[in-house]
Write an enzyme that holds these catalytic residues in place. Sequence first.
Site, mmCIF file in Angstrom:
data_model
loop_
_atom_site.group_PDB
_atom_site.id
_atom_site.type_symbol
_atom_site.label_atom_id
_atom_site.label_comp_id
_atom_site.label_asym_id
_atom_site.label_seq_id
_atom_site.Cartn_x
_atom_site.Cartn_y
_atom_site.Cartn_z
ATOM 1 N N SER A 180 -40.702 -56.808 44.191
ATOM 2 C CA SER A 180 -41.752 -56.231 45.045
ATOM 3 C C SER A 180 -42.503 -57.360 45.744
ATOM 4 O O SER A 180 -42.518 -58.504 45.254
ATOM 5 C CB SER A 180 -42.710 -55.385 44.204
ATOM 6 O OG SER A 180 -43.004 -56.051 43.017
ATOM 7 N N ARG A 240 -29.867 -69.803 37.229
ATOM 8 C CA ARG A 240 -28.973 -69.835 36.065
ATOM 9 C C ARG A 240 -27.557 -69.609 36.560
ATOM 10 O O ARG A 240 -27.356 -68.917 37.571
ATOM 11 C CB ARG A 240 -29.304 -68.692 35.090
ATOM 12 C CG ARG A 240 -30.410 -68.969 34.095
ATOM 13 C CD ARG A 240 -29.976 -69.934 32.989
ATOM 14 N NE ARG A 240 -31.036 -70.174 32.025
ATOM 15 C CZ ARG A 240 -32.011 -71.074 32.137
ATOM 16 N NH1 ARG A 240 -32.081 -71.831 33.215
ATOM 17 N NH2 ARG A 240 -32.914 -71.228 31.192
ATOM 18 N N GLU A 269 -21.397 -73.122 31.966
ATOM 19 C CA GLU A 269 -21.680 -74.551 31.829
ATOM 20 C C GLU A 269 -21.729 -74.950 30.343
ATOM 21 O O GLU A 269 -22.041 -74.112 29.509
ATOM 22 C CB GLU A 269 -23.010 -74.901 32.520
ATOM 23 C CG GLU A 269 -24.227 -74.270 31.883
ATOM 24 C CD GLU A 269 -25.506 -74.534 32.676
ATOM 25 O OE1 GLU A 269 -25.562 -74.224 33.879
ATOM 26 O OE2 GLU A 269 -26.458 -75.038 32.039
ATOM 27 N N HIS A 287 -27.596 -79.475 35.330
ATOM 28 C CA HIS A 287 -28.731 -78.707 34.791
ATOM 29 C C HIS A 287 -29.907 -79.617 34.395
ATOM 30 O O HIS A 287 -30.286 -79.689 33.225
ATOM 31 C CB HIS A 287 -28.280 -77.850 33.596
ATOM 32 C CG HIS A 287 -29.206 -76.685 33.342
ATOM 33 N ND1 HIS A 287 -28.799 -75.508 32.786
ATOM 34 C CD2 HIS A 287 -30.537 -76.520 33.569
ATOM 35 C CE1 HIS A 287 -29.817 -74.674 32.678
ATOM 36 N NE2 HIS A 287 -30.885 -75.277 33.158
ATOM 37 N N ILE A 288 -30.459 -80.289 35.414
ATOM 38 C CA ILE A 288 -31.511 -81.279 35.140
ATOM 39 C C ILE A 288 -32.774 -81.040 35.965
ATOM 40 O O ILE A 288 -33.593 -81.949 36.122
ATOM 41 C CB ILE A 288 -31.008 -82.712 35.428
ATOM 42 C CG1 ILE A 288 -30.451 -82.828 36.858
ATOM 43 C CG2 ILE A 288 -29.969 -83.152 34.392
ATOM 44 C CD1 ILE A 288 -30.272 -84.258 37.339
HETATM 45 C C1 GLV Z 1 -34.220 -74.654 32.289
HETATM 46 O O1 GLV Z 1 -33.238 -74.216 32.779
HETATM 47 C C2 GLV Z 1 -35.333 -73.848 31.897
HETATM 48 O O2 GLV Z 1 -35.203 -72.616 31.867
HETATM 49 O O3 GLV Z 1 -36.389 -74.403 31.578
#
Ligand code: GLV
Length: 322
Positions: A180, A240, A269, A287-288
Amino acid sequence: MSRPSILVARYVLPELIDRLSQHFDVDANQEDRVFTQPELIARLQGKAGAFITANEKIDAALLDACPGLRAVCTMAVGYNNIDVAACTARGILVSNTPDVLTESTADFGFALMMAAARRVTESERFLRDGRWTHWTYSLMNGVDVYGKTLGIFGMGRIGQAIARRGAFGFGMKVIYHNRSPLPAAIETPLGARWVDKDTLLREADHLVLVVPYSPVVHHAIGVDELALMKPTATLTNIARGGVVDDAALVEALRHGRIGAAALDVYEGEPKLNPGLLEVPNVVLTPHIASATGATRKAMADLAADNLIAALTGGTPPTPVRL
Ligand code: GLV
């Protein structure tokens, strides 16, 4: 009264273990082994608290096997690895670490988007490979960021922080899609406009995904959605793995259906779709997005604050509620 026992499931700074040890008997995985699910269950036996990360899966089967658990505290903002309903049904407190990672994560999302638009990592590979022999008119021509349309899918705290960077720093027009629209008090200063998902896909020059993962957004960006995007557009995923259909993205990149992509998260991953390694127009990071020393420390401290409060009769600062 005996002290509660806890598991710290991954490496954290030793001083945090010292702090937790003032309250608990601590079983710390300082060797940073990635536990299999049976190992995690075994290590949680007799534990009242679990200090975890986005990598440990806390599901109903684990909870049934670990009946002593009273608190599950993750040092992450996303908690799709935790079955919150199953925890809540068993009276187990769940917490995450919002806010403390917002700005670092937004910095990184913006950096990825810029890297995709201006072909930063592709250029570096070209140079490192010794292929740079002379100037040419179109060498690594990318697309502009300044003044373009920034599309944000998932306009929560991090999405808004990215919107601020785009609107105030780069003169971007901001459009977003959420379940929304946000209040005018948030939209107006950013000049941000809620649009439906198809409009977001059609109009964005640079689309950034920041939506929390749930089955509802599984493959929210797939073949059909990629087909709606501009052929010059960039797509950045810091949400994600699973929000994007990575196989469909590989095909779209391979055939120039979009300009470029930047990914910090992947389906399955740390494995990734091998096609992603073959296409040049994608920036890939492991994923950093929240990984600065200061932010990781703030996240770990906040997870510890929650765990200590939950198991010592205090009020956890950032509980996850259903
Ligand atoms: C990292 O992916 C987080 O959710 O903090």
